[in-house]
Scaffold this motif. Structure first.
Motif, PDB file in Angstrom:
ATOM      1  N   PHE A  50     -19.594 -21.163   5.729  1.00  0.00           N
ATOM      2  CA  PHE A  50     -18.954 -22.110   4.806  1.00  0.00           C
ATOM      3  C   PHE A  50     -19.397 -21.790   3.385  1.00  0.00           C
ATOM      4  N   ALA A  51     -18.437 -21.935   2.449  1.00  0.00           N
ATOM      5  CA  ALA A  51     -18.744 -21.770   1.028  1.00  0.00           C
ATOM      6  C   ALA A  51     -18.358 -23.058   0.298  1.00  0.00           C
ATOM      7  N   GLN A  88     -11.768 -17.426   2.852  1.00  0.00           N
ATOM      8  CA  GLN A  88     -11.589 -18.115   4.134  1.00  0.00           C
ATOM      9  C   GLN A  88     -12.619 -19.220   4.332  1.00  0.00           C
ATOM     10  N   ALA A  89     -13.753 -19.079   3.655  1.00  0.00           N
ATOM     11  CA  ALA A  89     -14.881 -19.988   3.921  1.00  0.00           C
ATOM     12  C   ALA A  89     -14.945 -21.175   2.959  1.00  0.00           C
ATOM     13  N   ALA A 126     -16.851 -33.300   1.840  1.00  0.00           N
ATOM     14  CA  ALA A 126     -17.350 -33.356   3.216  1.00  0.00           C
ATOM     15  C   ALA A 126     -16.204 -33.342   4.225  1.00  0.00           C
ATOM     16  N   GLU A 127     -15.156 -34.114   3.947  1.00  0.00           N
ATOM     17  CA  GLU A 127     -14.067 -34.203   4.937  1.00  0.00           C
ATOM     18  C   GLU A 127     -13.382 -32.855   5.140  1.00  0.00           C
ATOM     19  N   ASN A 128     -13.341 -32.039   4.084  1.00  0.00           N
ATOM     20  CA  ASN A 128     -12.717 -30.715   4.230  1.00  0.00           C
ATOM     21  C   ASN A 128     -13.563 -29.796   5.109  1.00  0.00           C
ATOM     22  N   ALA A 129     -14.871 -29.878   4.933  1.00  0.00           N
ATOM     23  CA  ALA A 129     -15.756 -29.048   5.764  1.00  0.00           C
ATOM     24  C   ALA A 129     -15.720 -29.528   7.220  1.00  0.00           C
ATOM     25  N   ASN A 133     -24.389 -26.486   0.984  1.00  0.00           N
ATOM     26  CA  ASN A 133     -25.186 -27.609   0.489  1.00  0.00           C
ATOM     27  C   ASN A 133     -25.367 -28.683   1.555  1.00  0.00           C
ATOM     28  N   ASP A 134     -26.141 -29.692   1.217  1.00  0.00           N
ATOM     29  CA  ASP A 134     -26.508 -30.718   2.201  1.00  0.00           C
ATOM     30  C   ASP A 134     -25.338 -31.601   2.611  1.00  0.00           C
ATOM     31  N   THR A 135     -24.511 -31.976   1.635  1.00  0.00           N
ATOM     32  CA  THR A 135     -23.369 -32.843   1.949  1.00  0.00           C
ATOM     33  C   THR A 135     -22.498 -32.176   3.012  1.00  0.00           C
ATOM     34  N   LEU A 136     -22.242 -30.891   2.836  1.00  0.00           N
ATOM     35  CA  LEU A 136     -21.396 -30.172   3.789  1.00  0.00           C
ATOM     36  C   LEU A 136     -22.143 -29.922   5.101  1.00  0.00           C
ATOM     37  N   ALA A 137     -23.448 -29.719   5.013  1.00  0.00           N
ATOM     38  CA  ALA A 137     -24.243 -29.507   6.238  1.00  0.00           C
ATOM     39  C   ALA A 137     -24.130 -30.728   7.158  1.00  0.00           C
TER      40      ALA A 137
END
Ligand code: BGC
Length: 367
Positions: free
Chosen positions: A180-181, A220-221, A228-231, A255-259
């Motif tokens: 993820f990026a 792609q990443a 967050a909802e997108n990840a 980052n943490d939010t996405l983690a």
């Protein structure tokens, strides 16, 4: 009158970075009272300083708001700190108003670093010094300095943590991962990703690490808007598409939010917790790390970053050139922006207590 307090607390760092300036023959001269254009002239104490912050996509920005307000006020300036939760055009308007209202320095954490060209040209015309804060301002010559944590190193630390975490969980590869990026309009996102891939790519090439979905490029990443909802949605899709009976060992999260969004998705799919990286040392993620869920985060102490930005404002007020320790790395497409980079630190459950020892909020979570 100006900012000596901060100079003192940063003396050690300054001493090191001063070495890189050796030979410049720069002298500590008194500020010119007037005249000259741009940074060299200095300006009155008590001046207005504009701080344009992006959307509240992570805790560091929220912390920065208070720190800038308090720090600048304490140092005798008049801070004007604005978030642009409405998006790019709101941030453009806020910056225009700051210029009209006579700020002497603009500190900008951009939503989209490439979309502020018009406003920054206005700023330059008005003799305002522009500091890119945390995120680079791109495709413009009208940015004077950049202050941030070393973004490439953040990525390297994340890539290495992912490998270390997976190895600790399962001594032998191959390891199945997903990448993820961050948001592509944030210049940092690509740098984080490139830093991580500089560590991961050799392992992918030798077969020890496998991106099962095949989605290996930055494009792609990406996670639009750092949301967050997108990840979470992308992780759901990856899991249902590629991990029916396949084990997922790790996820590179910028980052943490996405983690946490990625972990929520994995949990929803009933899969075992993979090794997931992060960044920002957000409270909920530090808790998650201490509980053994999220594997790592990055400590980029917002207090130190804001402190350094305010130190730069103090230099400019006095008519001095702010110090930089990386004059060459940050090409914004038009110019190389002189940068002052701070050093990020990797944090896992193992070193959390030590890493957060000087942060009362986070250190309480490690007890
Ligand atoms: C910052 C990160 C943050 C992200 C999302 C980046 O530009 O460097 O610390 O997690 O934005 O807000």
């Amino acid at each position: 009158m100006h900012m000596r307090k901060f100079a003192k607390s940063l003396a050690a760092i300054a001493a090191i970075s001063a070495l890189t300036l050796t030979g410049c023959g720069r002298e500590e001269t008194a500020p010119a009272a007037e005249g000259g254009d741009g940074a060299a002239a200095g300006f009155e104490t008590g001046s207005a300083i504009g701080i344009a912050l992006p959307q509240k996509t992570s805790e560091n920005w929220v912390l920065a708001e208070t720190l800038f307000n308090d720090g600048l006020t304490e140092a005798g300036y008049e801070p004007n700190v604005q978030f642009a939760n409405g998006g790019v055009s709101e941030q453009q308007n806020q910056i225009s108003s700051m210029i009209t209202n006579g700020v002497k320095v603009l500190v900008v954490g951009a939503i989209d670093g490439a979309q502020l060209g018009t406003q920054l040209a206005q700023a330059k015309e008005a003799g305002i010094t522009v500091i890119a804060y945390d995120r680079l301002l791109t495709n413009t010559e009208n940015v004077d300095y950049y202050v941030a944590y070393d973004n490439f190193q953040v990525g390297e630390l994340q890539g290495q943590a992912l490998l270390d975490g997976m190895k600790a969980a399962k001594p032998e590869g191959p390891y199945n991962i997903e990448l993820f990026a961050g948001s592509p309009d944030d210049a940092n996102a690509k740098v984080f990703f490139d830093g991580a891939m500089s560590i991961l790519q050799p392992e992918i090439d030798n077969g020890n690490v496998v991106v099962v979905s095949g989605q290996e490029t930055f494009e792609q990443a990406v996670t639009q808007g750092w949301k967050a909802e997108n990840a979470q949605r992308r992780m759901d899709t990856l899991l249902s598409g590629s991990y029916g009976s396949t084990e997922l060992d790790g996820v590179l999260s910028p980052n943490d939010t996405l983690a946490r969004a990625i972990l929520t998705s994995v949990q929803g799919a009933g899969k075992p917790v993979p090794v997931v990286t992060g960044q920002d040392s957000e409270v909920e993620s530090v808790k998650s790390i201490m509980e053994g869920k999220q594997y790592s985060t990055i400590n980029k102490d917002t207090r130190a970053l804001v402190e350094h930005a305010i130190e730069m404002v103090g230099n400019l007020q006095a008519g001095e050139e702010p110090e930089v320790n990386d004059p060459d790395s940050y090409d914004n497409g038009v110019k190389t922006v002189p940068a002052y980079l701070l050093e990020p630190q990797i944090v896992t459950k193992e070193n959390a207590a030590e890493a957060y020892a000087n942060d009362p909020t986070l250190s309480a979570l490690t007890k």
